[in-house]
Each structure stands twice: as C-alpha cells, then as structure tokens.
Design a protein around this motif. Structure first.
Motif, PDB file in Angstrom:
ATOM      1  N   ALA A  90      47.507  44.500  12.981  1.00 24.80           N
ATOM      2  CA  ALA A  90      46.284  44.013  12.327  1.00 24.80           C
ATOM      3  C   ALA A  90      46.361  44.028  10.806  1.00 24.80           C
ATOM      4  O   ALA A  90      45.785  43.169  10.154  1.00 24.80           O
ATOM      5  N   GLU A  91      47.048  44.993  10.235  1.00 24.67           N
ATOM      6  CA  GLU A  91      47.019  45.150   8.774  1.00 24.67           C
ATOM      7  C   GLU A  91      48.286  44.657   8.082  1.00 24.67           C
ATOM      8  O   GLU A  91      48.657  45.168   7.022  1.00 24.67           O
ATOM      9  N   ILE A  92      48.926  43.643   8.663  1.00 20.21           N
ATOM     10  CA  ILE A  92      50.088  43.051   8.001  1.00 20.21           C
ATOM     11  C   ILE A  92      49.642  42.417   6.690  1.00 20.21           C
ATOM     12  O   ILE A  92      48.478  42.086   6.513  1.00 20.21           O
ATOM     13  N   ASP A  93      50.586  42.243   5.773  1.00 26.42           N
ATOM     14  CA  ASP A  93      50.257  41.733   4.435  1.00 26.42           C
ATOM     15  C   ASP A  93      50.043  40.233   4.357  1.00 26.42           C
ATOM     16  O   ASP A  93      49.186  39.770   3.628  1.00 26.42           O
ATOM     17  N   GLU A  94      50.872  39.466   5.049  1.00 23.94           N
ATOM     18  CA  GLU A  94      50.828  38.013   4.886  1.00 23.94           C
ATOM     19  C   GLU A  94      50.689  37.328   6.236  1.00 23.94           C
ATOM     20  O   GLU A  94      51.185  37.814   7.246  1.00 23.94           O
ATOM     21  N   ASP A  95      50.041  36.168   6.232  1.00 23.61           N
ATOM     22  CA  ASP A  95      49.890  35.399   7.467  1.00 23.61           C
ATOM     23  C   ASP A  95      51.246  35.066   8.067  1.00 23.61           C
ATOM     24  O   ASP A  95      52.186  34.708   7.351  1.00 23.61           O
ATOM     25  N   GLY A  96      51.344  35.209   9.387  1.00 23.28           N
ATOM     26  CA  GLY A  96      52.549  34.861  10.118  1.00 23.28           C
ATOM     27  C   GLY A  96      53.634  35.914  10.130  1.00 23.28           C
ATOM     28  O   GLY A  96      54.654  35.746  10.801  1.00 23.28           O
ATOM     29  N   CYS A  97      53.460  37.025   9.394  1.00 27.26           N
ATOM     30  CA  CYS A  97      54.505  38.052   9.302  1.00 27.26           C
ATOM     31  C   CYS A  97      54.535  39.006  10.495  1.00 27.26           C
ATOM     32  O   CYS A  97      55.531  39.705  10.699  1.00 27.26           O
ATOM     33  N   GLY A  98      53.468  39.082  11.251  1.00 28.01           N
ATOM     34  CA  GLY A  98      53.392  40.053  12.336  1.00 28.01           C
ATOM     35  C   GLY A  98      54.463  39.848  13.384  1.00 28.01           C
ATOM     36  O   GLY A  98      54.798  38.714  13.746  1.00 28.01           O
ATOM     37  N   ALA A  99      55.007  40.963  13.881  1.00 25.91           N
ATOM     38  CA  ALA A  99      55.979  40.908  14.974  1.00 25.91           C
ATOM     39  C   ALA A  99      55.359  40.144  16.139  1.00 25.91           C
ATOM     40  O   ALA A  99      54.172  40.278  16.427  1.00 25.91           O
TER      41      ALA A  99
END
Length: 172
Positions: A90-99
């Motif tokens: 939920a708290e990733i920095d940038e859009d699309g970066c999440g695993a």
C-alpha cells in the motif's frame, strides 16, 4: 454476587479462541529472529531487511531498472512449517512499482532443495494480502522471488513480507 453461567461460558469461548490464534505467529519477522541471507541489489536506503520489520511504511526497492526476478532468501530462527504468507504494497512510492507476481519456496538448506509453496499475484497498493500455502513443508529458509511489478520501468518495491506458522519449540 455469583457470575452468570452465560458470562463465564462466553469468556471461556473468547479465551479459547484467543489461544488458538495466538499460536500462529509471524516467523518471518526480525523480532522472531528471521534474517536476510541472500538479497537482490537495492535502491539506496531501501534494504531487504525492511520487509521483515513489521512496519508497512518501510520496505525494499530494487536498484533502478532491475524490475524482474528479484530473489531473496530469508532464514528463520529455527525449523518450522509455515501455513500462510502475507504481503504489503500500500505505501509504495511510485505508481506501478508494487510487487506483482511472486513465488515463495521453502527449504532446509540456504541454497538447494527449495519446494514451491506459493505462487500469487499481488494487488497494487494493498496491505495484508494473505495467501495460504499450497503445501505444508518443514524448513528453515524461505526464498521469495518477485517476478514482476505493476508496470513501472524504474523500480520494484515490497513494503512487508510475513510468514505465519506455529512457533517452533525452544531448544536448549
């Protein structure tokens, strides 16, 4: 004044439920003695140890451009059988970066004998994504491979990784 029987029964049922769920713990936490053994290269200030700290606001990020097939090996404090894994994005920095696409394997050795126990697709920007294992395997080493992210060309990020099971008996 005597307690009512229904109150005592309700309290007993509540405590029995608390005991059974309290036996399942996150064995993949720093507090339980888990440590990273093998880690992929990371972006500065985003080390792999952060995914084990039980804080969804800190996490791991790949080095710039290293988006796929990032593999980690974590060592548990002792041999255990894990029943479920949980992921935070939920708290990733940038859009699309999440695993996104992940595989989890379990072994008694750090570099061989891994058996696949989970293959899953994570939702973007969601915490506490929980998945049961496909096979209960006793082991001490957990290999997590993040195969892809949700579309970023910069980084892949994971904020938390937990593995649940019964705490192994203490050895002397």
């Amino acid at each position: 004044m005597r307690p009512r029987l229904s109150t005592l029964m309700a309290s007993s049922l509540f405590l029995a439920g608390a005991v059974s769920t309290a036996q399942e713990v996150n064995l993949l936490s720093l507090g339980e003695g888990a440590i990273p053994v093998t880690v992929p290269r990371n972006y500065s200030g985003w080390p792999a140890v952060n995914v084990l700290d039980d804080a969804p606001s800190s996490g791991w990020a790949s080095e710039r451009g290293r988006l796929t097939n990032n593999a980690f090996v974590f060592e548990l404090a002792g041999t255990a059988t894990l029943t479920a894994f949980e992921f935070d994005t939920a708290e990733i920095d940038e859009d699309g970066c999440g695993a996104k696409d992940v595989t989890v394997e379990f072994s008694s050795a750090a570099s061989a004998g891994f058996q696949k126990v989970l293959q899953a697709t994570l939702q973007d920007r969601k915490n506490a994504q929980r998945f049961p294992v496909s096979a209960k395997v006793a082991g001490r080493f957990v290999r997590l491979t993040i195969a892809s992210n949700h579309g970023s060309a910069e980084h892949t990020e994971l904020m938390g990784f937990r593995g649940f099971g019964a705490r192994p008996p203490a050895t002397s």
